[in-house]
Motif scaffolding. Structure first.
Motif, short mmCIF file in Angstrom:
data_model
loop_
_atom_site.label_atom_id
_atom_site.label_comp_id
_atom_site.label_asym_id
_atom_site.label_seq_id
_atom_site.Cartn_x
_atom_site.Cartn_y
_atom_site.Cartn_z
N ALA A 1 0.98 -1.21 0.04
CA ALA A 1 0.03 -0.12 0.09
C ALA A 1 0.88 1.23 -0.12
N MET A 2 1.81 1.23 1.03
CA MET A 2 2.70 2.33 0.82
C MET A 2 3.56 2.51 -0.39
N LEU A 3 3.99 1.59 -1.25
CA LEU A 3 4.42 1.40 -2.53
C LEU A 3 3.52 2.29 -3.53
N ASP A 4 2.23 1.67 -3.29
CA ASP A 4 1.16 2.43 -4.43
C ASP A 4 1.01 4.05 -4.03
N LEU A 5 1.20 4.09 -2.57
CA LEU A 5 1.10 5.57 -2.41
C LEU A 5 2.13 6.43 -2.80
N ALA A 6 3.36 5.95 -2.64
CA ALA A 6 4.59 6.44 -3.31
C ALA A 6 4.66 6.71 -4.60
N LEU A 7 3.92 5.72 -5.58
CA LEU A 7 3.79 5.60 -6.65
C LEU A 7 2.66 6.96 -7.44
N GLY B 1 -7.26 12.10 1.11
CA GLY B 1 -6.64 10.68 0.84
C GLY B 1 -5.69 10.90 1.90
N TYR B 2 -4.54 10.08 1.57
CA TYR B 2 -3.43 9.90 2.28
C TYR B 2 -2.19 10.48 1.56
N ARG B 3 -1.29 11.02 2.12
CA ARG B 3 0.10 11.53 1.58
C ARG B 3 1.33 11.02 2.43
N LEU B 4 2.40 10.73 2.01
CA LEU B 4 3.67 10.49 2.69
C LEU B 4 3.92 11.73 3.43
N VAL B 5 4.36 11.69 4.65
CA VAL B 5 4.80 12.68 5.46
C VAL B 5 6.06 12.99 4.88
N GLU B 6 7.16 12.07 4.62
CA GLU B 6 8.53 12.57 4.26
C GLU B 6 8.68 11.89 2.82
N SER B 7 9.91 12.44 2.00
CA SER B 7 9.99 11.65 0.96
C SER B 7 10.09 10.42 1.12
N SER B 8 9.90 9.69 -0.13
CA SER B 8 9.93 8.25 -0.15
C SER B 8 11.28 7.71 -0.03
N ALA B 9 12.38 8.76 -0.18
CA ALA B 9 13.80 8.17 0.07
C ALA B 9 14.03 8.24 1.59
N ASN B 10 13.20 8.72 2.48
CA ASN B 10 13.43 8.71 3.94
C ASN B 10 12.49 7.96 4.59
N ILE B 11 11.78 6.94 3.82
CA ILE B 11 10.94 5.87 4.41
C ILE B 11 11.44 4.57 4.40
N TRP B 12 11.70 4.08 5.45
CA TRP B 12 12.25 2.66 5.36
C TRP B 12 11.34 1.49 5.48
N VAL B 13 11.43 0.51 4.72
CA VAL B 13 10.70 -0.48 4.75
C VAL B 13 10.61 -1.10 6.16
N ALA B 14 11.44 -1.11 7.08
CA ALA B 14 11.21 -1.46 8.55
C ALA B 14 10.58 -0.83 9.29
N ASN C 1 18.19 -4.36 10.69
CA ASN C 1 19.17 -3.32 10.03
C ASN C 1 19.18 -3.50 8.50
N PHE C 2 18.78 -4.70 8.08
CA PHE C 2 18.71 -4.69 6.78
C PHE C 2 17.58 -3.96 6.02
N LEU C 3 16.49 -4.43 6.75
CA LEU C 3 15.37 -3.74 6.18
C LEU C 3 15.41 -2.07 6.42
N SER C 4 16.08 -1.87 7.42
CA SER C 4 16.18 -0.37 7.67
C SER C 4 17.18 0.36 6.61
N SER C 5 17.72 -0.58 5.91
CA SER C 5 18.51 0.17 4.64
C SER C 5 17.88 0.27 3.46
N ILE C 6 16.70 -0.12 3.35
CA ILE C 6 16.10 -0.01 2.03
C ILE C 6 15.04 0.80 2.34
N SER C 7 14.72 1.98 1.29
CA SER C 7 13.89 3.03 1.43
C SER C 7 12.46 2.63 0.12
#
Lengths: 158, 158
Positions: B13-19, B64-77, B119-125
């Motif tokens: 869902a977050m990916l959909d939002l980012a797109l 609707g909804y929007r991301l608070v931060e840029s998708s580059a600052n939102i981590w999968v974790a 840590n791994f999932l915290s490194s993927i935005s």
DNA sequence: CTAATACCCGAGTATTTTAGTCAACTAATA
DNA sequence: TATTAGTTGACTAAAATACTCGGGTATTAG
């Protein structure tokens, strides 16, 4: 790739096995007591671990389970895969017949992330966890794997 | 760190939002239709995502909804943590009063592995997933994080 | 002003998974 | 031959998951 309590139990039990099965087999009763996991539940888990070829059984008195391979050759991902049946995470079952391209896209992205997690857990062995060394080796394998990611991605279809 | 279908729904869902949330907010009804996730279930997930500060809501028509931060600052974790309540994976609740040392040891090892996954999932935005670039950056961050692992390990207690 | 939109929220529920129980069985060994 | 310990299958309680329903409230287009 799912990561549930079931997989945690399996990894914990395998860790116990790696720590104690130096020469003799280890019975499930031992693991059950040490790790406070019910014996019957361990039986279910080890049934799958055996079918996956990760452990071998020795029947009779003094019997138990032993690792088929060295703990350095047993990867965390294999353990988790063994006890979890794989699930299709796409809506189109990989047929690629989603209506809009965006559905396929997000499925694709998730599949890719899932693959990265799998690769990551495929780079950590039981021995790594036990020995607590080789951290740089793990990191190095990570780099290698992630650098080849683009090729995998291109090969994927929705 | 758990990785269940719930987290998958949230990331999807977050990916959909980012797109789709380039300029305007995206309604859950849209996401529901595109990703075939039930609207009410999305409401539950986004309630937690909002409480975690990952998304912001806009009420009324056109909302609707929007991301608070840029998708580059939102981590999968962060996404997965937001929708899953954390569970204690040790038997001694971190009190360290396990009878035999081996129990504490396997708990400890699992906690460590769990931290590595986190840590791994915290490194993927989200942006990494979408852009499909920066693979070397991810790998580089991995190296950095894994190399500092030993310190974290030493700080742990059962 | 008002009707429509869309978030907000809590209670309830069907389904699945998890975790465990029980019972009967087989193989091995002391 | 008695005991140990794996093997298998059916069954079950409890929890998590995924979803439904029915009301709200804030916002805005008309």
């Amino acid at each position: 790739m799912r990561l549930t309590t079931r997989g945690r139990y399996a990894v914990t039990a395998m860790l116990d096995l790696a720590l104690h099965a130096q020469d003799r087999p280890v019975s499930l009763a031992e693991i059950s007591e040490r790790q406070t996991i019910s014996l019957s539940y361990l039986e279910q888990l080890f049934s799958r671990l055996r079918q996956s070829g990760l452990v071998a059984s020795v029947r009779g008195p003094g019997g138990g389970y032993r690792l088929v391979e060295s703990s350095a050759n047993i990867w965390v991902a294999d353990i988790i895969d063994a006890v979890n049946e794989s699930v299709d995470t796409t809506n189109c079952q990989g047929r690629g017949d989603c209506q809009s391209g965006s559905i396929c896209l997000t499925h694709h992205l998730w599949e890719d992330l899932s693959q990265q997690i799998h690769n990551f857990l495929s780079s950590i062995s039981l021995a790594d966890l036990v020995a607590k060394r080789n951290v740089q080796d793990i990191a190095h394998r990570q780099v290698t794997q992630l650098l080849t990611l683009d090729e995998n991605v291109r090969a994927n279809a929705c």
